[in-house]
Design an enzyme around this catalytic site. Sequence first.
Site, PDB file in Angstrom:
ATOM      1  N   ARG A  94     -40.838  -6.212  34.708  1.00 53.54           N
ATOM      2  CA  ARG A  94     -41.784  -6.227  33.268  1.00 53.54           C
ATOM      3  C   ARG A  94     -42.997  -5.278  33.728  1.00 53.54           C
ATOM      4  O   ARG A  94     -43.249  -4.477  32.926  1.00 53.54           O
ATOM      5  CB  ARG A  94     -42.070  -7.627  33.404  1.00 53.54           C
ATOM      6  N   ASP A 154     -40.543 -19.613  32.336  1.00 57.23           N
ATOM      7  CA  ASP A 154     -40.061 -19.865  34.181  1.00 57.23           C
ATOM      8  C   ASP A 154     -40.203 -21.190  34.066  1.00 57.23           C
ATOM      9  O   ASP A 154     -38.677 -21.949  35.127  1.00 57.23           O
ATOM     10  CB  ASP A 154     -40.977 -19.367  34.613  1.00 57.23           C
ATOM     11  N   ARG A 157     -37.360 -22.960  32.400  1.00 57.64           N
ATOM     12  CA  ARG A 157     -36.021 -22.719  33.234  1.00 57.64           C
ATOM     13  C   ARG A 157     -36.033 -23.884  34.137  1.00 57.64           C
ATOM     14  O   ARG A 157     -34.181 -23.651  34.817  1.00 57.64           O
ATOM     15  CB  ARG A 157     -35.286 -20.907  33.098  1.00 57.64           C
ATOM     16  N   HIS A 181     -45.673 -14.001  35.845  1.00 56.23           N
ATOM     17  CA  HIS A 181     -44.574 -13.944  34.463  1.00 56.23           C
ATOM     18  C   HIS A 181     -43.565 -12.831  35.154  1.00 56.23           C
ATOM     19  O   HIS A 181     -43.689 -11.872  34.152  1.00 56.23           O
ATOM     20  CB  HIS A 181     -44.135 -14.010  33.018  1.00 56.23           C
TER      21      HIS A 181
HETATM   22  N1  LIG Z   1     -43.398 -13.536  27.764  1.00 56.05           N
HETATM   23  C1  LIG Z   1     -41.582 -13.886  27.736  1.00 56.05           C
HETATM   24  O1  LIG Z   1     -41.316 -14.560  28.442  1.00 56.05           O
HETATM   25  C2  LIG Z   1     -40.644 -13.065  27.150  1.00 56.05           C
HETATM   26  C3  LIG Z   1     -39.554 -12.777  26.981  1.00 56.05           C
HETATM   27  C4  LIG Z   1     -38.540 -12.425  26.319  1.00 56.05           C
HETATM   28  C5  LIG Z   1     -38.862 -11.014  26.143  1.00 56.05           C
HETATM   29  N2  LIG Z   1     -40.719 -11.016  26.483  1.00 56.05           N
HETATM   30  C6  LIG Z   1     -40.360  -9.410  25.988  1.00 56.05           C
HETATM   31  O2  LIG Z   1     -41.034  -9.049  24.852  1.00 56.05           O
HETATM   32  C7  LIG Z   1     -40.917  -7.909  23.995  1.00 56.05           C
HETATM   33  C8  LIG Z   1     -39.894  -8.047  23.033  1.00 56.05           C
HETATM   34  O3  LIG Z   1     -39.287  -8.399  23.294  1.00 56.05           O
HETATM   35  P1  LIG Z   1     -37.494  -7.959  22.134  1.00 56.05           P
HETATM   36  O4  LIG Z   1     -36.330  -8.245  23.419  1.00 56.05           O
HETATM   37  O5  LIG Z   1     -37.985  -8.771  20.894  1.00 56.05           O
HETATM   38  O6  LIG Z   1     -37.461  -6.635  22.181  1.00 56.05           O
HETATM   39  P2  LIG Z   1     -37.077  -5.087  20.971  1.00 56.05           P
HETATM   40  O7  LIG Z   1     -37.446  -4.760  21.494  1.00 56.05           O
HETATM   41  O8  LIG Z   1     -36.136  -6.311  19.802  1.00 56.05           O
HETATM   42  O9  LIG Z   1     -38.244  -6.352  18.910  1.00 56.05           O
HETATM   43  C9  LIG Z   1     -40.164  -5.153  19.878  1.00 56.05           C
HETATM   44  C10 LIG Z   1     -40.048  -4.673  18.290  1.00 56.05           C
HETATM   45  O10 LIG Z   1     -41.832  -4.426  18.372  1.00 56.05           O
HETATM   46  C11 LIG Z   1     -41.614  -3.435  17.307  1.00 56.05           C
HETATM   47  N3  LIG Z   1     -42.924  -2.532  17.595  1.00 56.05           N
HETATM   48  C12 LIG Z   1     -43.107  -1.410  18.765  1.00 56.05           C
HETATM   49  N4  LIG Z   1     -44.430  -1.174  18.798  1.00 56.05           N
HETATM   50  C13 LIG Z   1     -44.937  -1.787  17.877  1.00 56.05           C
HETATM   51  C14 LIG Z   1     -45.758  -1.582  17.043  1.00 56.05           C
HETATM   52  N5  LIG Z   1     -46.870  -0.334  17.310  1.00 56.05           N
HETATM   53  N6  LIG Z   1     -46.514  -2.637  16.634  1.00 56.05           N
HETATM   54  C15 LIG Z   1     -45.432  -2.707  15.568  1.00 56.05           C
HETATM   55  N7  LIG Z   1     -44.307  -3.046  16.009  1.00 56.05           N
HETATM   56  C16 LIG Z   1     -44.151  -2.043  17.079  1.00 56.05           C
HETATM   57  C17 LIG Z   1     -39.856  -2.832  16.672  1.00 56.05           C
HETATM   58  O11 LIG Z   1     -39.988  -2.480  16.050  1.00 56.05           O
HETATM   59  C18 LIG Z   1     -39.335  -3.845  17.291  1.00 56.05           C
HETATM   60  O12 LIG Z   1     -39.073  -4.344  16.551  1.00 56.05           O
HETATM   61  C19 LIG Z   1     -40.787  -7.404  24.880  1.00 56.05           C
HETATM   62  O13 LIG Z   1     -41.846  -6.750  25.732  1.00 56.05           O
HETATM   63  C20 LIG Z   1     -40.010  -8.562  26.354  1.00 56.05           C
HETATM   64  O14 LIG Z   1     -40.343  -7.506  27.825  1.00 56.05           O
HETATM   65  C21 LIG Z   1     -41.308 -12.016  26.815  1.00 56.05           C
END
Ligand SMILES: NC(=O)c1ccc[n+]([C@@H]2O[C@H](COP(=O)([O-])OP(=O)(O)OC[C@H]3O[C@@H](n4cnc5c(N)ncnc54)[C@H](O)[C@@H]3O)[C@@H](O)[C@H]2O)c1
Length: 324
Positions: A94, A154, A157, A181
């Site tokens: 991450r 987490d 999980r 995280h």
């Molecule tokens: N916090 C948690 O527990 C947790 C869990 C899973 C994923 N995540 C995180 O969530 C984030 C998103 O993951 P995902 O799988 O949905 O990714 P993804 O690639 O499917 O979606 C990301 C989206 O963000 C959009 N985007 C990118 N730049 C942008 C901007 N400047 N303005 C507006 N939109 C923008 C993209 O077009 C895309 O639709 C990642 O950083 C991932 O690591 C966090």
Amino acid sequence: MQKEYENKTTRVAVIGTGFVGSSYAFALINQNVADEMVLIDLNKKKAEGDAMDLNHGLPFGSPMKIWAGDYTDCKEADIVVITAGANQKPGETRLDLIEKNAAIFKSIVDEVMNSGFNGIFIVATNPVDILSYATWKFSGLPMERVIGSGTILDSARFRFLLSDYLNLDVRNIHAYILGEHGDTELPVWSQARVGLEPLARYIEKYKPEATQEDLDQIFVNVRDAAYDIIERKGATHYAIALGLIRLTKAILRNENSILTVSTLLKGEYGLEDLYIGVPAVVNKHGIERVVEIDLNDEEKKQLVASAETLKKAMKPVHEIAAVK
Ligand SMILES: NC(=O)c1ccc[n+]([C@@H]2O[C@H](COP(=O)([O-])OP(=O)(O)OC[C@H]3O[C@@H](n4cnc5c(N)ncnc54)[C@H](O)[C@@H]3O)[C@@H](O)[C@H]2O)c1
């Protein structure tokens, strides 16, 4: 002054409608907790498609107004949920995402604040602790109104895997993962409870065949869950989406729920000036208070080490904030 939710139209803005954002949006239409939802993404067509698809499901659920919008729609939002940005590719940590996502966050948070937004941010994009801190810094909002999803997933999980191991209802397992995280997070074994029993005592009485290796492996499976899921299907999104819903409800329904979220520490746990996953009371004001649970010496050491890792990784955020 922050708005009150009672007797008003509640609006949630979702920024980033990728795997996580669209899963959250789908879960939100099933919860009857917000009146309006606006979807915003750099890829406008994706947001439009999601809005159309979700709207077509409304006859099967509760009334809600859903549309693909832009940042001006954040003015009336009670909550802005940020799930935009790069996700982990197989093998990527991450913290590897920091450079890419910190720059994206500066532009997103500026746009949201320029709209006149006066609500609560929920941040999910990784590295979530660092980007929550960035959102707090870039927005100028009080810390209680910027909440990271932290270790909410987490801890879920951890509870699930323990419940599976003990063959018990997951709702009777009370156990936290604290810290980053990410790879330096820690399980709080010393406070884990099954019903009202301390976990160790429950195991002694009812699962004497349990081994330390089994318990160690449960934590490894929690910590590495994202890697294991990403290797299989490219992203993790359903469980985090439900965790974000849990947070949304705690705010909009003023639930005073204790959740392990990423929040700014100001001396609690002997730490300050960073966002990190700890238990906190969440209600309509956002973070009402951090809850300081007792940790044993080993857990304290692990939490400090996790905090040090986060602080070291924070450089890009400080650089961007300094340019402001
Ligand atoms: N916090 C948690 O527990 C947790 C869990 C899973 C994923 N995540 C995180 O969530 C984030 C998103 O993951 P995902 O799988 O949905 O990714 P993804 O690639 O499917 O979606 C990301 C989206 O963000 C959009 N985007 C990118 N730049 C942008 C901007 N400047 N303005 C507006 N939109 C923008 C993209 O077009 C895309 O639709 C990642 O950083 C991932 O690591 C966090």
